[in-house]
Design an enzyme around this catalytic site. Sequence first.
Site, PDB file in Angstrom:
ATOM      1  N   ARG A  10     -83.542 -16.088 -46.904  1.00 47.09           N
ATOM      2  CA  ARG A  10     -82.441 -16.242 -48.197  1.00 47.09           C
ATOM      3  C   ARG A  10     -81.139 -16.290 -47.766  1.00 47.09           C
ATOM      4  NH1 ARG A  10     -86.558 -12.530 -50.062  1.00 47.09           N
ATOM      5  NH2 ARG A  10     -87.040 -13.352 -52.326  1.00 47.09           N
ATOM      6  N   LYS A  64     -70.301 -27.156 -48.781  1.00 50.09           N
ATOM      7  CA  LYS A  64     -71.702 -28.316 -49.360  1.00 50.09           C
ATOM      8  C   LYS A  64     -72.371 -29.007 -48.106  1.00 50.09           C
ATOM      9  CE  LYS A  64     -69.918 -30.896 -53.359  1.00 50.09           C
ATOM     10  NZ  LYS A  64     -69.432 -32.470 -53.668  1.00 50.09           N
ATOM     11  N   GLU A  80     -63.779 -42.324 -45.261  1.00 52.87           N
ATOM     12  CA  GLU A  80     -63.320 -40.625 -45.704  1.00 52.87           C
ATOM     13  C   GLU A  80     -61.488 -39.941 -45.696  1.00 52.87           C
ATOM     14  OE1 GLU A  80     -64.106 -39.049 -48.359  1.00 52.87           O
ATOM     15  OE2 GLU A  80     -66.835 -39.259 -47.860  1.00 52.87           O
ATOM     16  N   LYS A 114     -59.011 -31.219 -47.296  1.00 48.23           N
ATOM     17  CA  LYS A 114     -60.091 -30.766 -48.433  1.00 48.23           C
ATOM     18  C   LYS A 114     -59.579 -29.106 -48.448  1.00 48.23           C
ATOM     19  CE  LYS A 114     -64.775 -31.388 -48.156  1.00 48.23           C
ATOM     20  NZ  LYS A 114     -66.358 -32.252 -47.271  1.00 48.23           N
ATOM     21  N   GLU A 173     -67.095 -26.584 -57.228  1.00 55.00           N
ATOM     22  CA  GLU A 173     -66.168 -27.352 -58.045  1.00 55.00           C
ATOM     23  C   GLU A 173     -66.802 -27.791 -59.097  1.00 55.00           C
ATOM     24  OE1 GLU A 173     -68.864 -32.307 -57.831  1.00 55.00           O
ATOM     25  OE2 GLU A 173     -68.748 -31.599 -55.464  1.00 55.00           O
ATOM     26  N   ARG A 231     -62.286 -30.235 -57.272  1.00 54.58           N
ATOM     27  CA  ARG A 231     -62.674 -30.202 -56.035  1.00 54.58           C
ATOM     28  C   ARG A 231     -63.926 -32.059 -56.086  1.00 54.58           C
ATOM     29  NH1 ARG A 231     -67.275 -27.187 -51.393  1.00 54.58           N
ATOM     30  NH2 ARG A 231     -67.588 -28.513 -50.073  1.00 54.58           N
ATOM     31  N   ASN A 286     -64.722 -36.924 -54.763  1.00 53.82           N
ATOM     32  CA  ASN A 286     -65.535 -37.925 -55.095  1.00 53.82           C
ATOM     33  C   ASN A 286     -64.956 -39.419 -55.272  1.00 53.82           C
ATOM     34  OD1 ASN A 286     -67.684 -35.962 -54.213  1.00 53.82           O
ATOM     35  ND2 ASN A 286     -67.773 -35.573 -56.920  1.00 53.82           N
ATOM     36  N   HIS A 301     -67.516 -42.314 -54.692  1.00 55.12           N
ATOM     37  CA  HIS A 301     -68.495 -42.042 -54.482  1.00 55.12           C
ATOM     38  C   HIS A 301     -69.373 -42.149 -54.991  1.00 55.12           C
ATOM     39  CE1 HIS A 301     -66.294 -39.725 -51.257  1.00 55.12           C
ATOM     40  NE2 HIS A 301     -67.481 -39.610 -50.400  1.00 55.12           N
ATOM     41  N   HIS A 348     -72.123 -44.093 -53.764  1.00 52.59           N
ATOM     42  CA  HIS A 348     -73.468 -43.772 -53.349  1.00 52.59           C
ATOM     43  C   HIS A 348     -74.800 -44.012 -54.563  1.00 52.59           C
ATOM     44  CE1 HIS A 348     -72.641 -39.023 -52.498  1.00 52.59           C
ATOM     45  NE2 HIS A 348     -72.637 -40.064 -51.777  1.00 52.59           N
ATOM     46  N   HIS A 385     -72.341 -44.223 -44.701  1.00 48.53           N
ATOM     47  CA  HIS A 385     -71.857 -43.912 -45.775  1.00 48.53           C
ATOM     48  C   HIS A 385     -70.568 -44.066 -45.829  1.00 48.53           C
ATOM     49  CE1 HIS A 385     -71.047 -40.256 -48.374  1.00 48.53           C
ATOM     50  NE2 HIS A 385     -70.065 -40.057 -48.173  1.00 48.53           N
TER      51      HIS A 385
END
Length: 367
Positions: A123, A145, A187, A229, A239, A243, A247, A250, A254, A266
């Site tokens: 956990r 993330k 990026e 960032k 997000e 935030r 993206n 993306h 993606h 990427h």
Amino acid sequence: MSERLAVHENHNIIYEIVIEKDFENLKSELNKLKVSERKLCIVTETTVGAIYTREIKKILEECAKETFVFTFEAGEKNKNLYTIKDLYTFLIEKYFDRRDMLVALGGGVTGDMTGYCAATYLRGIDFIQIPTSLLAQVDSSVGGKTGVDFDGYKNMVGAFYQPKLVYIATDTLKTLTKREFLSGMGEVIKYGIIKDKEFFYYLKKHADEIKNYEEQALSYIIKVSCDTKRKVVESDFKEQGERALLNFGHTLGHAIEKYLYMDMLHGECVSVGMAGAAFLSCDKGYLSEHAKKEIIDLLTLYELPVSESRIYVEKVLAATGSDKKMEGGKIKFIVIDEIGHSFIDKSVSLSEMESALYYITENRMEI
């Protein structure tokens, strides 16, 4: 040149981003985390591990109770729950408990998976990031993330979970292939487009120094990217709002990445996606033709792709429907109205995305 940024949550520092030339100060940073009575596990992959594991393990052994190494086969194709299962098993067999710590040594694949394992093993246990690719240093190692791909869907399984330290050594960039380094610039350029016009033009003016790996230029672009960032993440960790601006490029990127099944890097997919998003922003009347051309020109200056003819528009369009950024059945598409300013547009239609994809595939770029 040493740089340091602090990431806050509720006005408290939760971790620091340390930017150094090499690993000389890693031991002192680890000592601040009181690791002398803790077991540490370096998580790395075959390519990066062959270069850095021995050096990092030696440093860790000087300050930790015990040090172990878990190595998996390099490649995005191994960023999945099967690799995570193997890592869980390894940690259980080495009797790792909640006081112990994982050390992500590598690029974005390694960092994302190590963070996800740390978030879910018992956990939650501590982990730190030692990113070795430009893409990881300016993006995936910062912000908390974590995740793995699932049946080809990128980062579909994951968690928000912050590291205890991000230690960046810029010298590691010199071991990247040129293609890998320039992929990371996708990026970096994104930050200038969405948030920082001055940074955008810095990247244009100093392209030669950056592409020649000059220390001062590298340290600067990493610091500005991480700081941009950091500020966004601090205001919207999970997000729910701002935030999502990170993206930009993306949604289409993606979808292209999934369609080509990791055949492109990427940052290359994001670059193509940003070209499409710039077209869409212009097509909707938000962005001027001149600004769109400036974006295309900067991506091209860093030898990044701005078109991709191998895709079927209909299939890529269908892939956007499974995007994690969907909300209430609508895509939170990131658009720009000028270089340095972006916003969320939930009104973007499938036909508008289709037009952007045809723009990408038909190579109608002003280059």
